[in-house]
Enzyme design. Sequence first.
Site, PDB file in Angstrom:
ATOM      1  N   HIS A  92      44.360 -35.689 -47.327  1.00  0.00           N
ATOM      2  CA  HIS A  92      45.474 -35.026 -46.057  1.00  0.00           C
ATOM      3  C   HIS A  92      46.136 -36.993 -46.146  1.00  0.00           C
ATOM      4  O   HIS A  92      47.201 -36.624 -45.940  1.00  0.00           O
ATOM      5  CB  HIS A  92      44.244 -35.740 -44.594  1.00  0.00           C
ATOM      6  CG  HIS A  92      44.876 -34.654 -44.042  1.00  0.00           C
ATOM      7  ND1 HIS A  92      45.354 -34.320 -43.282  1.00  0.00           N
ATOM      8  CD2 HIS A  92      44.543 -36.082 -42.353  1.00  0.00           C
ATOM      9  CE1 HIS A  92      45.752 -34.330 -42.032  1.00  0.00           C
ATOM     10  NE2 HIS A  92      45.817 -35.687 -41.069  1.00  0.00           N
TER      11      HIS A  92
HETATM   12  C1  HEM Z   1      45.229 -42.657 -40.795  1.00  0.00           C
HETATM   13  C2  HEM Z   1      44.638 -41.456 -40.614  1.00  0.00           C
HETATM   14  C3  HEM Z   1      45.344 -40.070 -40.104  1.00  0.00           C
HETATM   15  C4  HEM Z   1      46.834 -39.738 -40.841  1.00  0.00           C
HETATM   16  C5  HEM Z   1      48.114 -41.083 -41.532  1.00  0.00           C
HETATM   17  C6  HEM Z   1      47.294 -38.335 -41.243  1.00  0.00           C
HETATM   18  C7  HEM Z   1      48.631 -37.354 -40.281  1.00  0.00           C
HETATM   19  C8  HEM Z   1      48.957 -36.561 -40.362  1.00  0.00           C
HETATM   20  C9  HEM Z   1      50.164 -36.094 -40.467  1.00  0.00           C
HETATM   21  C10 HEM Z   1      50.970 -36.813 -41.014  1.00  0.00           C
HETATM   22  C11 HEM Z   1      49.497 -34.693 -39.856  1.00  0.00           C
HETATM   23  C12 HEM Z   1      50.476 -33.824 -39.593  1.00  0.00           C
HETATM   24  C13 HEM Z   1      50.520 -33.016 -40.841  1.00  0.00           C
HETATM   25  C14 HEM Z   1      51.726 -31.317 -40.887  1.00  0.00           C
HETATM   26  O1  HEM Z   1      51.627 -31.010 -39.812  1.00  0.00           O
HETATM   27  O2  HEM Z   1      52.354 -30.993 -41.312  1.00  0.00           O
HETATM   28  C15 HEM Z   1      48.507 -34.388 -39.732  1.00  0.00           C
HETATM   29  C16 HEM Z   1      47.797 -33.746 -39.266  1.00  0.00           C
HETATM   30  C17 HEM Z   1      45.881 -32.830 -39.364  1.00  0.00           C
HETATM   31  N1  HEM Z   1      45.589 -34.067 -39.454  1.00  0.00           N
HETATM   32 FE1  HEM Z   1      45.561 -36.121 -39.734  1.00  0.00          FE
HETATM   33  N2  HEM Z   1      46.186 -38.689 -40.494  1.00  0.00           N
HETATM   34  C18 HEM Z   1      44.991 -38.922 -40.424  1.00  0.00           C
HETATM   35  C19 HEM Z   1      43.956 -38.749 -40.321  1.00  0.00           C
HETATM   36  C20 HEM Z   1      43.006 -37.502 -40.203  1.00  0.00           C
HETATM   37  C21 HEM Z   1      41.387 -37.457 -39.845  1.00  0.00           C
HETATM   38  C22 HEM Z   1      40.544 -38.441 -39.762  1.00  0.00           C
HETATM   39  C23 HEM Z   1      41.387 -35.902 -39.819  1.00  0.00           C
HETATM   40  C24 HEM Z   1      40.330 -35.086 -39.720  1.00  0.00           C
HETATM   41  C25 HEM Z   1      38.663 -35.731 -39.546  1.00  0.00           C
HETATM   42  C26 HEM Z   1      42.834 -35.517 -39.543  1.00  0.00           C
HETATM   43  C27 HEM Z   1      43.242 -34.321 -39.247  1.00  0.00           C
HETATM   44  C28 HEM Z   1      44.030 -33.183 -38.743  1.00  0.00           C
HETATM   45  C29 HEM Z   1      44.427 -32.371 -38.787  1.00  0.00           C
HETATM   46  C30 HEM Z   1      43.355 -30.817 -38.090  1.00  0.00           C
HETATM   47  C31 HEM Z   1      45.483 -31.932 -38.501  1.00  0.00           C
HETATM   48  C32 HEM Z   1      46.694 -30.716 -38.432  1.00  0.00           C
HETATM   49  C33 HEM Z   1      47.069 -29.942 -39.965  1.00  0.00           C
HETATM   50  C34 HEM Z   1      46.071 -29.323 -40.526  1.00  0.00           C
HETATM   51  O3  HEM Z   1      46.081 -27.763 -39.463  1.00  0.00           O
HETATM   52  O4  HEM Z   1      46.102 -28.811 -41.649  1.00  0.00           O
HETATM   53  N3  HEM Z   1      42.855 -36.694 -39.468  1.00  0.00           N
HETATM   54  N4  HEM Z   1      47.348 -35.719 -39.936  1.00  0.00           N
END
Ligand code: HEM
Length: 206
Positions: free
Chosen positions: A168
């Site tokens: 991710h």
């Molecule tokens: C430093 C750590 C992280 C970064 C840099 C990051 C970055 C991002 C970004 C840029 C998005 C938007 C993506 C898009 O809209 O196309 C996103 C969405 C999301 N992130 Fe993270 N994330 C991090 C950690 C996490 C963790 C630890 C989790 C869950 C355990 C998580 C769960 C999600 C979920 C559920 C979404 C919504 C996108 C979807 O439904 O597929 N993220 N994240």
Amino acid sequence: MAQKLLLRYKDNERMNHWFLALMFFLAGLSGLAFFHPSFYFFTHLFGGGAWARILHPFMGVLMVISFLGLFFRLWKQNTFTDADREWKKHMGDMLKGNKASLPPVGKYNYGQKMVFWAMTLSLVVLLVTGVMFWRPWFDGVFPIPVQRVAVLLHAVSAVVLVISTVVHVYAAIWVKGTVRAMTRGTVTESWAKLNHPLWHQEMTKK
Ligand code: HEM
């Protein structure tokens, strides 16, 4: 000329996401400390072994609750469609950076959806199995052999969650212009057109 921006995440969704990420790191680091003696030094971050042991399950529960905050908002947009099955066949083109030959995608692509469901499944297993050997609260509720299987499944699902998160974060950094969706809440119109054309159409129709 200034680029036109599209809103991808509201303030509360971003706060929810970063609280989730923080809980993931805290629960993950304290969990790693119990995974292998070579990681035991991580307990210093939590005030020692006893405190790491006390805090780990509470941070895990907070991680699951904050994931639910995103889950209920986003699960519908993460369901698989015929377009995703078509996209899957062209995944090699995506990895080669040949985006022009990919079928158009909506708010999330097939890879993002797979990560979303892998996170969901691993968190459900982590929660259910974690409760089974959470002492002293649930002490004696489950027979010892069941608790042993729960410990094993807990570790396996933690590994799945960590791998999913690595994928991710890597993908978020690799696809230029994505991280700002979660830091500023907006993306440029050209990012949307290139990576999520159907979502772009939907957003600009209004
Ligand atoms: C430093 C750590 C992280 C970064 C840099 C990051 C970055 C991002 C970004 C840029 C998005 C938007 C993506 C898009 O809209 O196309 C996103 C969405 C999301 N992130 Fe993270 N994330 C991090 C950690 C996490 C963790 C630890 C989790 C869950 C355990 C998580 C769960 C999600 C979920 C559920 C979404 C919504 C996108 C979807 O439904 O597929 N993220 N994240």
